[in-house]
Design a protein around this motif. Structure first.
Motif, PDB file in Angstrom:
ATOM      1  N   LEU A 110       0.836  -1.205   0.000  1.00  0.00           N
ATOM      2  CA  LEU A 110       0.000   0.000   0.000  1.00  0.00           C
ATOM      3  C   LEU A 110       0.865   1.246   0.000  1.00  0.00           C
ATOM      4  CD1 LEU A 110      -2.709   1.628   0.539  1.00  0.00           C
ATOM      5  CD2 LEU A 110      -2.230   1.266   2.970  1.00  0.00           C
ATOM      6  N   GLN A 139      -0.334  -2.875  -4.693  1.00  0.00           N
ATOM      7  CA  GLN A 139      -1.659  -3.493  -4.644  1.00  0.00           C
ATOM      8  C   GLN A 139      -2.781  -2.482  -4.412  1.00  0.00           C
ATOM      9  OE1 GLN A 139      -2.197  -6.904  -5.278  1.00  0.00           O
ATOM     10  NE2 GLN A 139      -0.116  -6.519  -5.980  1.00  0.00           N
ATOM     11  N   GLU A 140      -2.469  -1.443  -3.653  1.00  0.00           N
ATOM     12  CA  GLU A 140      -3.484  -0.437  -3.335  1.00  0.00           C
ATOM     13  C   GLU A 140      -2.798   0.923  -3.193  1.00  0.00           C
ATOM     14  OE1 GLU A 140      -6.964  -0.171   0.009  1.00  0.00           O
ATOM     15  OE2 GLU A 140      -6.553  -2.122  -0.908  1.00  0.00           O
ATOM     16  N   TRP A 142      -3.816   5.011  -2.111  1.00  0.00           N
ATOM     17  CA  TRP A 142      -4.788   5.977  -1.607  1.00  0.00           C
ATOM     18  C   TRP A 142      -4.257   7.376  -1.882  1.00  0.00           C
ATOM     19  CZ3 TRP A 142      -5.228   3.931   4.121  1.00  0.00           C
ATOM     20  CH2 TRP A 142      -5.753   2.631   4.119  1.00  0.00           C
ATOM     21  N   VAL A 153      -9.492   5.743  -3.558  1.00  0.00           N
ATOM     22  CA  VAL A 153      -8.930   4.414  -3.340  1.00  0.00           C
ATOM     23  C   VAL A 153      -8.782   3.718  -4.689  1.00  0.00           C
ATOM     24  CG1 VAL A 153      -9.257   2.171  -2.228  1.00  0.00           C
ATOM     25  CG2 VAL A 153     -10.012   4.269  -1.060  1.00  0.00           C
ATOM     26  N   ARG A 155      -7.325   0.207  -6.474  1.00  0.00           N
ATOM     27  CA  ARG A 155      -6.939  -1.183  -6.184  1.00  0.00           C
ATOM     28  C   ARG A 155      -6.536  -1.876  -7.473  1.00  0.00           C
ATOM     29  NH1 ARG A 155     -11.628  -1.921  -2.086  1.00  0.00           N
ATOM     30  NH2 ARG A 155     -10.588  -1.061  -0.252  1.00  0.00           N
ATOM     31  N   LEU A 161      -3.780  -0.475 -11.412  1.00  0.00           N
ATOM     32  CA  LEU A 161      -4.487   0.188 -10.321  1.00  0.00           C
ATOM     33  C   LEU A 161      -5.660   0.950 -10.923  1.00  0.00           C
ATOM     34  CD1 LEU A 161      -1.523   1.574  -8.187  1.00  0.00           C
ATOM     35  CD2 LEU A 161      -3.161  -0.192  -7.513  1.00  0.00           C
ATOM     36  N   SER A 175     -10.327  -2.377   3.634  1.00  0.00           N
ATOM     37  CA  SER A 175      -9.534  -2.876   2.520  1.00  0.00           C
ATOM     38  C   SER A 175      -9.388  -4.388   2.603  1.00  0.00           C
ATOM     39  CB  SER A 175      -8.148  -2.233   2.544  1.00  0.00           C
ATOM     40  OG  SER A 175      -7.310  -2.855   1.608  1.00  0.00           O
TER      41      SER A 175
END
Length: 190
Positions: A110, A139-140, A142, A153, A155, A161, A175
């Motif tokens: 993240l 992976q993520e 923000w 967000v 993902r 993404l 999440s």
């Protein structure tokens, strides 16, 4: 006179080392060889970063599978070196990706960036960094906006993404990446 098109200069890690000094309050980042230089951010930017970090770190302490970090250096390549505001990385990945100088050499699970005002800053975080983080396997992602009090967000979906939600103050962020993590967005802006 005939003008020729010149290629933009591509900076490398060696160039960054020559530019940065220990007493410098600027942040130097490279994305595909393009140099980004920013000053210390607004205090509300720092506050939001700290609040995101605290939320992730408090959750991490109860779970015990990873750790949050503030402004870590990530060196993806000779022409891609960034300093995100906050990351969360599993202990498993941390053991593999940490170099002797204390920099990560690959993608944490993240990454969190807090937007600073200005078109160039927004384009860097929403375009250049989004593309870089997507290509590197984050992976993520923000994107926190302290002015609007929102969190975008992104993902990973089919190797990219993708924006899955824009959360506002009264929304709750959860999440699948962070099992059991839950935080009301307004907590990032107190």
């Amino acid at each position: 006179m005939l003008q020729t098109k010149t290629e933009p200069i591509k900076f490398t890690l060696s160039d960054l080392e020559a530019l940065a000094s220990d007493n410098d309050d600027k942040k130097y980042e490279l994305i595909d060889g393009e140099l980004f230089v920013t000053r210390s951010p607004h205090i509300k930017h720092q506050d939001a970063s700290g609040n995101v970090y605290l939320s992730l770190q408090n959750w991490s302490k109860t779970i015990g599978t990873g750790k949050a970090f503030l402004t870590p250096g990530i060196i993806f390549s000779e022409v891609d070196s960034v300093i995100p505001d906050v990351i969360w990385i599993s202990y498993e990945r941390l053991a593999i990706l940490l170099d002797d100088a204390g920099h990560l050499t690959g993608a944490p699970e993240l990454i969190v960036e807090v937007l600073s005002p200005g078109t160039k800053n927004v384009m860097r975080d929403k375009e250049a960094k989004l593309k870089l983080y997507s290509n590197q396997g984050v992976q993520e992602y923000w994107i926190v906006n302290y002015l609007l009090k929102t969190v975008e967000v992104y993902r990973r979906d089919q190797a990219q993404l993708k924006l899955i939600a824009t959360l506002r103050e009264n929304d709750v962020l959860t999440s699948p990446l962070l099992a059991g993590f839950s935080c009301q967005i307004q907590q990032f802006f107190l």
